[in-house]
Design an enzyme around this catalytic site. Structure first.
Site, PDB file in Angstrom:
ATOM      1  N   CYS A  91       0.872  -1.383  -0.326  1.00 21.59           N
ATOM      2  CA  CYS A  91      -0.060   0.137   0.229  1.00 21.59           C
ATOM      3  C   CYS A  91       0.595   1.417   0.078  1.00 21.59           C
ATOM      4  O   CYS A  91       1.938   1.253   0.812  1.00 21.59           O
ATOM      5  CB  CYS A  91      -0.619   0.228   0.968  1.00 21.59           C
ATOM      6  SG  CYS A  91       0.299   0.504   2.864  1.00 21.59           S
ATOM      7  N   GLU A  92       0.436   2.365  -0.995  1.00 16.03           N
ATOM      8  CA  GLU A  92       1.112   3.665  -0.893  1.00 16.03           C
ATOM      9  C   GLU A  92       1.480   4.425   0.277  1.00 16.03           C
ATOM     10  O   GLU A  92       1.487   5.616   0.529  1.00 16.03           O
ATOM     11  CB  GLU A  92       0.932   4.307  -2.035  1.00 16.03           C
ATOM     12  CG  GLU A  92       0.059   4.609  -1.821  1.00 16.03           C
ATOM     13  CD  GLU A  92      -0.627   5.163  -3.761  1.00 16.03           C
ATOM     14  OE1 GLU A  92      -0.412   4.735  -3.951  1.00 16.03           O
ATOM     15  OE2 GLU A  92      -2.194   6.422  -2.904  1.00 16.03           O
ATOM     16  N   HIS A  93       0.109   4.071   1.351  1.00 16.55           N
ATOM     17  CA  HIS A  93      -0.047   4.701   2.021  1.00 16.55           C
ATOM     18  C   HIS A  93       1.487   4.279   3.593  1.00 16.55           C
ATOM     19  O   HIS A  93       1.311   5.155   4.285  1.00 16.55           O
ATOM     20  CB  HIS A  93      -1.598   4.737   3.026  1.00 16.55           C
ATOM     21  CG  HIS A  93      -2.237   5.158   2.236  1.00 16.55           C
ATOM     22  ND1 HIS A  93      -3.274   3.771   1.499  1.00 16.55           N
ATOM     23  CD2 HIS A  93      -2.410   6.105   1.557  1.00 16.55           C
ATOM     24  CE1 HIS A  93      -4.236   4.998   0.476  1.00 16.55           C
ATOM     25  NE2 HIS A  93      -3.434   6.423   0.508  1.00 16.55           N
ATOM     26  N   HIS A  94       1.467   2.984   3.736  1.00 12.87           N
ATOM     27  CA  HIS A  94       2.246   2.732   4.790  1.00 12.87           C
ATOM     28  C   HIS A  94       3.527   1.573   3.960  1.00 12.87           C
ATOM     29  O   HIS A  94       4.117   1.044   5.312  1.00 12.87           O
ATOM     30  CB  HIS A  94       1.485   1.980   5.714  1.00 12.87           C
ATOM     31  CG  HIS A  94      -0.268   2.351   6.254  1.00 12.87           C
ATOM     32  ND1 HIS A  94      -1.003   2.210   5.535  1.00 12.87           N
ATOM     33  CD2 HIS A  94       0.383   3.105   7.302  1.00 12.87           C
ATOM     34  CE1 HIS A  94      -1.844   3.226   6.411  1.00 12.87           C
ATOM     35  NE2 HIS A  94      -1.509   3.297   7.265  1.00 12.87           N
ATOM     36  N   GLN A 132      -5.577  -0.195  -4.089  1.00 13.68           N
ATOM     37  CA  GLN A 132      -6.010  -1.797  -3.972  1.00 13.68           C
ATOM     38  C   GLN A 132      -7.494  -0.898  -5.506  1.00 13.68           C
ATOM     39  O   GLN A 132      -7.109  -1.105  -6.366  1.00 13.68           O
ATOM     40  CB  GLN A 132      -6.799  -2.103  -3.939  1.00 13.68           C
ATOM     41  CG  GLN A 132      -7.345  -3.711  -3.906  1.00 13.68           C
ATOM     42  CD  GLN A 132      -8.601  -4.205  -3.042  1.00 13.68           C
ATOM     43  OE1 GLN A 132      -7.883  -4.588  -1.738  1.00 13.68           O
ATOM     44  NE2 GLN A 132      -9.302  -5.087  -2.993  1.00 13.68           N
ATOM     45  N   HIS A 160      -4.927  -6.333   3.847  1.00 11.58           N
ATOM     46  CA  HIS A 160      -4.238  -5.456   3.844  1.00 11.58           C
ATOM     47  C   HIS A 160      -3.337  -5.418   5.241  1.00 11.58           C
ATOM     48  O   HIS A 160      -3.771  -5.579   6.005  1.00 11.58           O
ATOM     49  CB  HIS A 160      -4.315  -3.395   3.941  1.00 11.58           C
ATOM     50  CG  HIS A 160      -5.047  -3.797   1.970  1.00 11.58           C
ATOM     51  ND1 HIS A 160      -4.594  -2.580   1.820  1.00 11.58           N
ATOM     52  CD2 HIS A 160      -5.906  -4.360   0.939  1.00 11.58           C
ATOM     53  CE1 HIS A 160      -5.125  -2.817   0.546  1.00 11.58           C
ATOM     54  NE2 HIS A 160      -6.062  -3.707   0.413  1.00 11.58           N
ATOM     55  N   CYS A 162      -1.454  -3.349   6.594  1.00 13.78           N
ATOM     56  CA  CYS A 162      -1.776  -1.455   7.131  1.00 13.78           C
ATOM     57  C   CYS A 162      -2.894  -1.454   7.679  1.00 13.78           C
ATOM     58  O   CYS A 162      -2.932  -1.366   9.103  1.00 13.78           O
ATOM     59  CB  CYS A 162      -1.621  -0.782   6.849  1.00 13.78           C
ATOM     60  SG  CYS A 162      -2.555  -0.416   5.164  1.00 13.78           S
TER      61      CYS A 162
HETATM   62 ZN   LIG Z   1      -2.073   1.120   4.375  1.00 12.55          ZN
END
Ligand SMILES: [Zn+2]
Length: 200
Positions: A91-94, A132, A160, A162
Site C-alpha cells: 500500500c502506498e500509504h504505509h 487497491q 491489507h 496495514c
Molecule cells: Zn496502508
C-alpha cells in the site's frame, strides 16, 4: 473518475543504492535499534534487494506486455477468464504488504493475448506502491487500451497488513474492488456470470 496516471521515475533519476541503504539505517535507528549491531549490519542491503523485487513493476511496461496479440481464434468470442492470480502488493500509504487474488476477464473482439501476459500485467501494477482501487482500474485500463475488447472485468480481493498489524487491527477484513468496462458495465447478466465463474 479521472484516469490514474503513473509514470515510473527513470532509473537515471533514482537515488543510488548507497543512499537507499542509508535511508534504511536511519529508519532502523528511528525505530530504536542500532543499525551497526551484528544482526542488522547487512539488513540495509537485504532491504534494498527486497525492494527491487517488491517494486519491480516500475520497470515493466504493461502496454508492451500486451502488444503481442493473436487474431486467429477460430471464431471464439466468449469471455476469457483468469481466476486466482496471486497479488502481492504494497500500500502506498504505509508501504505495508497487501496480499490477495486478482480475477480478470475480457470479451475479445478479434484480438486475444497470451494468457500469461495478463498475469504479467497484474504483476506489473501490483509490484508498485499502490492503492487497491487504483491498481484495479489500471489493470482494466491497460487491457482495454491494448486489446480494445467488448469489455473488461477485474476483481481484486486482498487483505491489507496495514489494517491487520496496525491501526484498527482487523486481520480478517478483506477488501474487494471491481472495475467493469464495456459490456460488463452495461450488462448485469455478464457481471453475474463473471462473478459466478470466479466463485464470488
Ligand atoms: Zn496502508
Amino acid at each position: 473518475m479521472s484516469k490514474p496516471t503513473l509514470k515510473p521515475v527513470p532509473k537515471s533519476e533514482r537515488p543510488s543504492p548507497e543512499a537507499a541503504m542509508d535511508a534504511v539505517r536511519t529508519l532502523i535507528a528511528w525505530a530504536g535499534d542500532d543499525p551497526d549491531r551484528e544482526g542488522l549490519r547487512d539488513t540495509p542491503k537485504r532491504v534494498i534487494n527486497a525492494y527491487r523485487e517488491w517494486f519491480r513493476g516500475y520497470d515493466v511496461d504493461p502496454a508492451e506486455e500486451l502488444s503481442r496479440t493473436f487474431e486467429d481464434v477460430s471464431g471464439y468470442d466468449d469471455m476469457v477468464i483468469l481466476r486466482e492470480i496471486d497479488v502481492e502488493s504494497h500500500c502506498e500509504h504505509h508501504i505495508a504488504p497487501f496480499l490477495g487474488r486478482a480475477y480478470v476477464a475480457y470479451l475479445p473482439t478479434e484480438k486475444v493475448v497470451g494468457i500469461s501476459k495478463l498475469v504479467k500485467v497484474v504483476e506489473a501494477f501490483a509490484k508498485r506502491l499502490q492503492t487497491q482501487e487504483t491498481m484495479t482500474a489500471q489493470i482494466a485500463d491497460a487491457i482495454e487500451d491494448a486489446l480494445k475488447p467488448r469489455g473488461v472485468a477485474v476483481m481484486v480481493d486482498a487483505v491489507h497488513q496495514c489494517m491487520s498489524t496496525r491501526g484498527v487491527h482487523h486481520p480478517d477484513v478483506s477488501t474487494i474492488t471491481t472495475q467493469f468496462t464495456g459490456e460488463f458495465k452495461t450488462n448485469p447478466a455478464l457481471q453475474d456470470r463473471f462473478l459466478r465463474v470466479i466463485g464470488k
